[in-house]
Scaffold this active site. Structure first.
Site, PDB file in Angstrom:
ATOM      1  N   GLU A   1     -21.068  -1.158  -8.567  1.00 51.27           N
ATOM      2  CA  GLU A   1     -21.390  -0.086  -9.510  1.00 51.27           C
ATOM      3  C   GLU A   1     -21.267  -0.517 -10.970  1.00 51.27           C
ATOM      4  O   GLU A   1     -21.725   0.198 -11.863  1.00 51.27           O
ATOM      5  CB  GLU A   1     -20.473   1.103  -9.225  1.00 51.27           C
ATOM      6  CG  GLU A   1     -21.079   2.390  -9.681  1.00 51.27           C
ATOM      7  CD  GLU A   1     -20.446   3.588  -9.015  1.00 51.27           C
ATOM      8  OE1 GLU A   1     -20.433   3.642  -7.769  1.00 51.27           O
ATOM      9  OE2 GLU A   1     -19.958   4.456  -9.739  1.00 51.27           O
TER      10      GLU A   1
ATOM     11  N   ARG B   1     -17.247   8.949   1.029  1.00 46.35           N
ATOM     12  CA  ARG B   1     -18.558   8.378   0.702  1.00 46.35           C
ATOM     13  C   ARG B   1     -19.579   8.708   1.794  1.00 46.35           C
ATOM     14  O   ARG B   1     -19.237   9.274   2.823  1.00 46.35           O
ATOM     15  CB  ARG B   1     -18.421   6.876   0.469  1.00 46.35           C
ATOM     16  CG  ARG B   1     -17.834   6.581  -0.886  1.00 46.35           C
ATOM     17  CD  ARG B   1     -17.511   5.133  -1.071  1.00 46.35           C
ATOM     18  NE  ARG B   1     -16.369   4.730  -0.279  1.00 46.35           N
ATOM     19  CZ  ARG B   1     -15.869   3.498  -0.237  1.00 46.35           C
ATOM     20  NH1 ARG B   1     -16.429   2.555  -0.952  1.00 46.35           N
ATOM     21  NH2 ARG B   1     -14.817   3.214   0.505  1.00 46.35           N
TER      22      ARG B   1
ATOM     23  N   THR C   1     -16.781  -3.905  -8.172  1.00 44.78           N
ATOM     24  CA  THR C   1     -17.754  -3.012  -7.529  1.00 44.78           C
ATOM     25  C   THR C   1     -19.179  -3.348  -7.941  1.00 44.78           C
ATOM     26  O   THR C   1     -19.405  -3.783  -9.085  1.00 44.78           O
ATOM     27  CB  THR C   1     -17.481  -1.538  -7.883  1.00 44.78           C
ATOM     28  OG1 THR C   1     -18.546  -0.734  -7.373  1.00 44.78           O
ATOM     29  CG2 THR C   1     -17.389  -1.311  -9.385  1.00 44.78           C
TER      30      THR C   1
ATOM     31  N   TYR D   1     -14.845  10.677  -9.391  1.00 44.12           N
ATOM     32  CA  TYR D   1     -15.064  10.078 -10.712  1.00 44.12           C
ATOM     33  C   TYR D   1     -15.252  11.133 -11.799  1.00 44.12           C
ATOM     34  O   TYR D   1     -14.783  10.946 -12.916  1.00 44.12           O
ATOM     35  CB  TYR D   1     -16.290   9.145 -10.734  1.00 44.12           C
ATOM     36  CG  TYR D   1     -16.281   8.045  -9.698  1.00 44.12           C
ATOM     37  CD1 TYR D   1     -15.123   7.666  -9.039  1.00 44.12           C
ATOM     38  CD2 TYR D   1     -17.459   7.376  -9.371  1.00 44.12           C
ATOM     39  CE1 TYR D   1     -15.129   6.670  -8.086  1.00 44.12           C
ATOM     40  CE2 TYR D   1     -17.479   6.369  -8.428  1.00 44.12           C
ATOM     41  CZ  TYR D   1     -16.311   6.025  -7.776  1.00 44.12           C
ATOM     42  OH  TYR D   1     -16.334   5.032  -6.833  1.00 44.12           O
TER      43      TYR D   1
ATOM     44  N   ASP E   1       0.861  -1.191   0.000  1.00 38.61           N
ATOM     45  CA  ASP E   1       0.000   0.000   0.000  1.00 38.61           C
ATOM     46  C   ASP E   1       0.890   1.230   0.000  1.00 38.61           C
ATOM     47  O   ASP E   1       2.054   1.157   0.390  1.00 38.61           O
ATOM     48  CB  ASP E   1      -0.939   0.035   1.211  1.00 38.61           C
ATOM     49  CG  ASP E   1      -2.238   0.769   0.886  1.00 38.61           C
ATOM     50  OD1 ASP E   1      -2.166   1.942   0.479  1.00 38.61           O
ATOM     51  OD2 ASP E   1      -3.313   0.157   1.012  1.00 38.61           O
TER      52      ASP E   1
ATOM     53  N   TYR F   1     -15.508   5.386 -13.504  1.00 41.53           N
ATOM     54  CA  TYR F   1     -15.117   4.348 -12.544  1.00 41.53           C
ATOM     55  C   TYR F   1     -15.727   3.002 -12.906  1.00 41.53           C
ATOM     56  O   TYR F   1     -15.029   1.988 -13.022  1.00 41.53           O
ATOM     57  CB  TYR F   1     -15.575   4.805 -11.159  1.00 41.53           C
ATOM     58  CG  TYR F   1     -15.497   3.779 -10.069  1.00 41.53           C
ATOM     59  CD1 TYR F   1     -14.279   3.443  -9.495  1.00 41.53           C
ATOM     60  CD2 TYR F   1     -16.646   3.167  -9.575  1.00 41.53           C
ATOM     61  CE1 TYR F   1     -14.214   2.514  -8.465  1.00 41.53           C
ATOM     62  CE2 TYR F   1     -16.590   2.256  -8.545  1.00 41.53           C
ATOM     63  CZ  TYR F   1     -15.370   1.929  -7.997  1.00 41.53           C
ATOM     64  OH  TYR F   1     -15.317   1.010  -6.982  1.00 41.53           O
TER      65      TYR F   1
ATOM     66  N   TYR G   1     -22.179  14.098 -12.847  1.00 44.49           N
ATOM     67  CA  TYR G   1     -22.564  13.053 -11.894  1.00 44.49           C
ATOM     68  C   TYR G   1     -23.921  12.502 -12.289  1.00 44.49           C
ATOM     69  O   TYR G   1     -24.812  13.234 -12.712  1.00 44.49           O
ATOM     70  CB  TYR G   1     -22.641  13.631 -10.477  1.00 44.49           C
ATOM     71  CG  TYR G   1     -23.098  12.638  -9.426  1.00 44.49           C
ATOM     72  CD1 TYR G   1     -22.214  11.714  -8.885  1.00 44.49           C
ATOM     73  CD2 TYR G   1     -24.428  12.621  -8.990  1.00 44.49           C
ATOM     74  CE1 TYR G   1     -22.636  10.802  -7.922  1.00 44.49           C
ATOM     75  CE2 TYR G   1     -24.860  11.716  -8.033  1.00 44.49           C
ATOM     76  CZ  TYR G   1     -23.961  10.806  -7.506  1.00 44.49           C
ATOM     77  OH  TYR G   1     -24.378   9.909  -6.559  1.00 44.49           O
TER      78      TYR G   1
ATOM     79  N   ASP H   1     -26.552   9.239 -10.743  1.00 37.07           N
ATOM     80  CA  ASP H   1     -26.577   8.306  -9.610  1.00 37.07           C
ATOM     81  C   ASP H   1     -27.029   6.911 -10.008  1.00 37.07           C
ATOM     82  O   ASP H   1     -27.805   6.747 -10.949  1.00 37.07           O
ATOM     83  CB  ASP H   1     -27.523   8.838  -8.523  1.00 37.07           C
ATOM     84  CG  ASP H   1     -27.083   8.407  -7.128  1.00 37.07           C
ATOM     85  OD1 ASP H   1     -26.195   7.541  -7.015  1.00 37.07           O
ATOM     86  OD2 ASP H   1     -27.630   8.948  -6.157  1.00 37.07           O
TER      87      ASP H   1
END
Ligand code: UGA
Length: 373
Positions: free
Chosen positions: A128, A218, A126, A92, A39, A170, A319, A321
């Protein structure tokens, strides 16, 4: 590969993030795993560094100067777990290049190395990648037919908005990474597991703005920070978006089940989440205010101010959603012999109590100031 039910060697990339740090806690407590972790920082795993259970390398997986070291670690490991990512929606559409590079370009050589070495790769993708639900595109948002909104890793299409809406930078980078892994599996026999996390919540998620970092984390950390600092909770676009909240502990149970049941888990794509914990973001705000009041003993938190904002104000242009993330986990439950157990109230209570313990004094002082405004 050594016996995966006995001792095992794990290479964990992105080990000092929220998920990696909880995975490390559990692996160290279990005591039968040798771990090499990479990391860029050590903040969330500081208590494990130099304690003899973890070999920690503070390098970027993308740095060519350390490519040979990474290759050696891949050769050493029984499993590679890739958690390295940028996964914060506020970046993003403001930093799409960073988002795409980190989530695809910087990571594709990890897939190549795992394939060349024939080592199983557990890649954290993800939820997403599903984008928006089919229901959200239909007139009247038709959420009465489960097939139009329920997300299933084997049959649901992945629906992203236009390229100009950079929110999807993303999800598309993550999706291409999934497709690369799958192609390596099909053409070069790469053993893999793709995990799609559904809003894992718990202590150490992201950072509390103003106390632990700057910018926009987040939603959990945004609401917590606002409660602790006496600022209004910002509710984006009415707070109608819905998420299924998963305890980090249930998520780590699922991850360990993947390692313990390779005969069932390998070469699958898994939804990891808790469909019993679905909330809208306005419901989440109300629940967090109530639990903060209980944890702190200060009933004033029940009326902590909320501020309605548009997504353009909060995130900037570009953006869009995800409307809803209701998942089907029947296949995952059978494959992993796992069921998420922790109800959302308990997840929030644990997390709020953790942060109230860390920053409670500050919270008392500033909450009073916030309430007076
Ligand atoms: C993010 C990542 O993009 C996903 O990849 C990841 O899987 C997911 O988090 C996760 O934690 O698992 P998202 O759930 O959209 O996705 O991110 P959040 O920032 O937590 O936002 C959730 C919802 O809360 C959105 O509707 C957002 O507009 C809203 N929100 C956020 C607020 O109303 N107020 C805030 O202060 C912050």
């Amino acid at each position: 590969m050594s016996s995966l039910k006995g001792s095992r060697r794990l290479l964990i990339l992105g080990i000092s993030g929220f998920i990696g740090s909880h995975l490390l806690d559990r692996l160290v407590a279990d005591g039968r795993t040798e771990i090499v972790g990479w990391d860029l920082n050590r903040d969330k795993i500081a208590s494990h560094v130099d304690q003899g259970k973890l070999v920690f390398r503070q390098h970027s997986v993308a740095d060519p100067a350390f490519r040979n070291q990474l290759q050696e670690d891949v050769a050493w490991a029984d499993w590679i777990i890739n958690l390295s990512a940028v996964c914060n929606p506020s970046q993003y559409n403001t930093e799409p290049l960073l988002t795409i590079y980190t989530n695809f370009i910087d990571g594709y050589h990890i897939v190549e190395m795992a394939a060349d070495a024939g080592k199983p790769l557990v890649h954290f993708s993800t939820s997403e990648v599903y984008g928006r639900t089919i229901a959200s595109y239909l007139p009247g948002n038709q959420y009465d037919v489960p097939a139009l909104y329920e997300l299933d890793a084997e049959r649901t299409p992945l629906l992203m908005g236009p390229t100009q809406n950079q929110r999807w930078s993303y999800a598309t980078a993550k999706q291409l990474m999934e497709r690369l892994i799958y192609a390596y599996h099909k053409e070069r026999n790469l053993p893999f597991v793709i995990i799609r996390p559904f809003n894992f919540f718990g202590p150490r998620m992201d950072y509390i703005r103003g106390l632990e970092g700057e910018g926009k984390p987040r939603v959990l950390a945004c609401f917590l920070g606002a409660l602790l600092l006496g600022e209004p909770l910002e509710i984006v676009d009415g707070g109608h978006a819905r998420r299924t909240i998963t305890s980090i502990h249930d998520a780590i149970d699922a991850t360990l089940a993947v390692l313990d049941r390779p005969e069932h888990a390998l070469n699958t794509i898994l939804n990891i989440g808790n469909p019993a914990n679905e909330l809208s973001m306005i419901e989440l705000a109300h629940m967090m205010r109530d639990i903060m009041a209980e944890v702190s003993g200060d009933a004033g938190y029940r009326h902590h101010p909320l501020l309605q904002v548009t997504s353009a104000q909060f995130y900037g242009p570009g953006y869009e959603d995800c409307d809803r993330r209701m998942l089907d986990i029947s296949r995952e439950q059978a494959l992993l012999d796992w069921t998420p157990k922790i109800p959302v109230r308990e997840v929030l209570r644990e997390t709020i109590a953790y942060y109230y313990g860390l920053y409670g004094k500050t919270a008392h002082r500033t909450a009073a100031a916030g309430a007076a405004e």
